[in-house]
Design an enzyme around this catalytic site. Structure first.
Site, PDB file in Angstrom:
ATOM      1  N   ASP A  70       0.799  31.626  26.110  1.00  0.00           N
ATOM      2  CA  ASP A  70      -0.577  31.342  25.705  1.00  0.00           C
ATOM      3  C   ASP A  70      -1.375  30.955  26.937  1.00  0.00           C
ATOM      4  O   ASP A  70      -0.846  30.337  27.871  1.00  0.00           O
ATOM      5  CB  ASP A  70      -0.639  30.260  24.626  1.00  0.00           C
ATOM      6  CG  ASP A  70      -0.042  28.931  25.059  1.00  0.00           C
ATOM      7  OD1 ASP A  70      -0.780  28.097  25.622  1.00  0.00           O
ATOM      8  OD2 ASP A  70       1.162  28.714  24.841  1.00  0.00           O
ATOM      9  N   GLU A 161      -3.871  18.729  18.054  1.00  0.00           N
ATOM     10  CA  GLU A 161      -3.092  17.862  18.941  1.00  0.00           C
ATOM     11  C   GLU A 161      -3.909  16.654  19.357  1.00  0.00           C
ATOM     12  O   GLU A 161      -5.022  16.443  18.894  1.00  0.00           O
ATOM     13  CB  GLU A 161      -2.598  18.642  20.153  1.00  0.00           C
ATOM     14  CG  GLU A 161      -3.689  19.218  21.052  1.00  0.00           C
ATOM     15  CD  GLU A 161      -3.099  19.935  22.262  1.00  0.00           C
ATOM     16  OE1 GLU A 161      -2.662  19.225  23.192  1.00  0.00           O
ATOM     17  OE2 GLU A 161      -3.080  21.187  22.270  1.00  0.00           O
TER      18      GLU A 161
END
Length: 270
Positions: A70, A161
């Site tokens: 990613d 997150e």
């Protein structure tokens, strides 16, 4: 006449001030709430808070798993032919954050990965402190987060997150966070027909959703920088993608898709 004008002006100022008070504080994105956003990517805060436990720089995928990665604006322009030669089969690319930031490298990264044959998808860095989940899903969809059944596009992902701007859970209790994620997921699914992938760590999920088990229909992209995944969040019996290292042979973070190549294509096709 002069005193009448002064009184009229004072009255207008008072009305304006009252309107501002009624409206409440300006949203974070209206006054610079995205400082450093280009360096906020999937796992950037997890690595800071949870640390990196013997994360392997190189982990070769077994035959029944696919190697991927990613990236975000943090990486700058990516050498996509080089990534493909190094074994990349798929990639997730940061598209947006909140309702006011887009990745300046998104076009190069999203189109470039597609052009070399990678299966790619976009992800959104969640900012529950700025606006609702539905609003952020719509912003994501409008700025690269869509999905098409071309066999080359993964469902969009929600990066949930630790808050890089302040309080860990963005000022929300567990019920509020669950409702926010649900609004994002439902809005994205209504627009695309796909459940968005959820990226998170088990520790963050426990802390900020009280380990809610209600998202098992969403593919799980789990972050754990180690040689073993460990415990999964409640609601998931298996993971779809494992982000196992924050560096390695591919640009950005290193990932493994939990399945053979035909299963990766099946996820893209829906």
């Amino acid at each position: 006449m002069g005193s009448k004008r002064v009184k009229r002006r004072s009255l207008l100022l008072a009305v304006f001030a009252a309107a501002l008070l009624a409206a409440g504080p300006a949203p974070a994105d209206a006054d610079g709430g995205y400082e450093g956003a280009e360096d906020h990517y999937a796992g950037s805060q997890i690595a800071k808070v949870e640390g990196v436990d013997a994360a392997p720089g190189v982990l070769y995928a077994p035959d029944d798993q696919q190697l991927g990665h990613d990236v975000s604006g943090h990486q700058g322009p990516v050498d996509w032919p080089g990534a493909a030669r190094s074994g990349a089969k798929f990639v997730y690319i940061k598209a947006t954050e909140g309702t006011g930031f887009t990745n300046p490298q998104f076009a190069q990264q999203y189109n470039g990965s597609y052009n070399v044959g990678l299966i790619r998808g976009a992800y959104h860095f969640a900012r529950p402190d700025i606006s609702g989940g539905a609003a952020q899903a719509r912003y994501f969809l409008a700025h690269g987060g869509g999905w098409s059944a071309d066999g080359k596009t993964l469902p969009g992902a929600l990066d949930a997150e630790y808050n890089p701007y302040g309080e860990t859970c963005y000022g929300k209790d567990a019920a509020g966070m669950v409702a926010w994620i649900r609004d994002f997921s439902d809005t994205y699914r209504a627009a695309t027909g796909r459940f968005p992938t959820i990226y998170t760590s088990t520790s963050w999920w426990k802390r900020c959703t009280a380990n809610n088990g209600g998202f098992g229909g969403n593919p799980l992209w789990i972050a754990r920088y180690n040689t073993a995944i460990g415990e999964l969040p409640a609601g998931w019996d298996f993971h779809t993608i494992w982000q196992f290292a924050d560096h390695g042979t591919l640009p950005g973070d290193q990932n493994l898709f939990n399945g053979a190549a035909d299963r990766l294509r099946a996820l893209a096709l829906g």
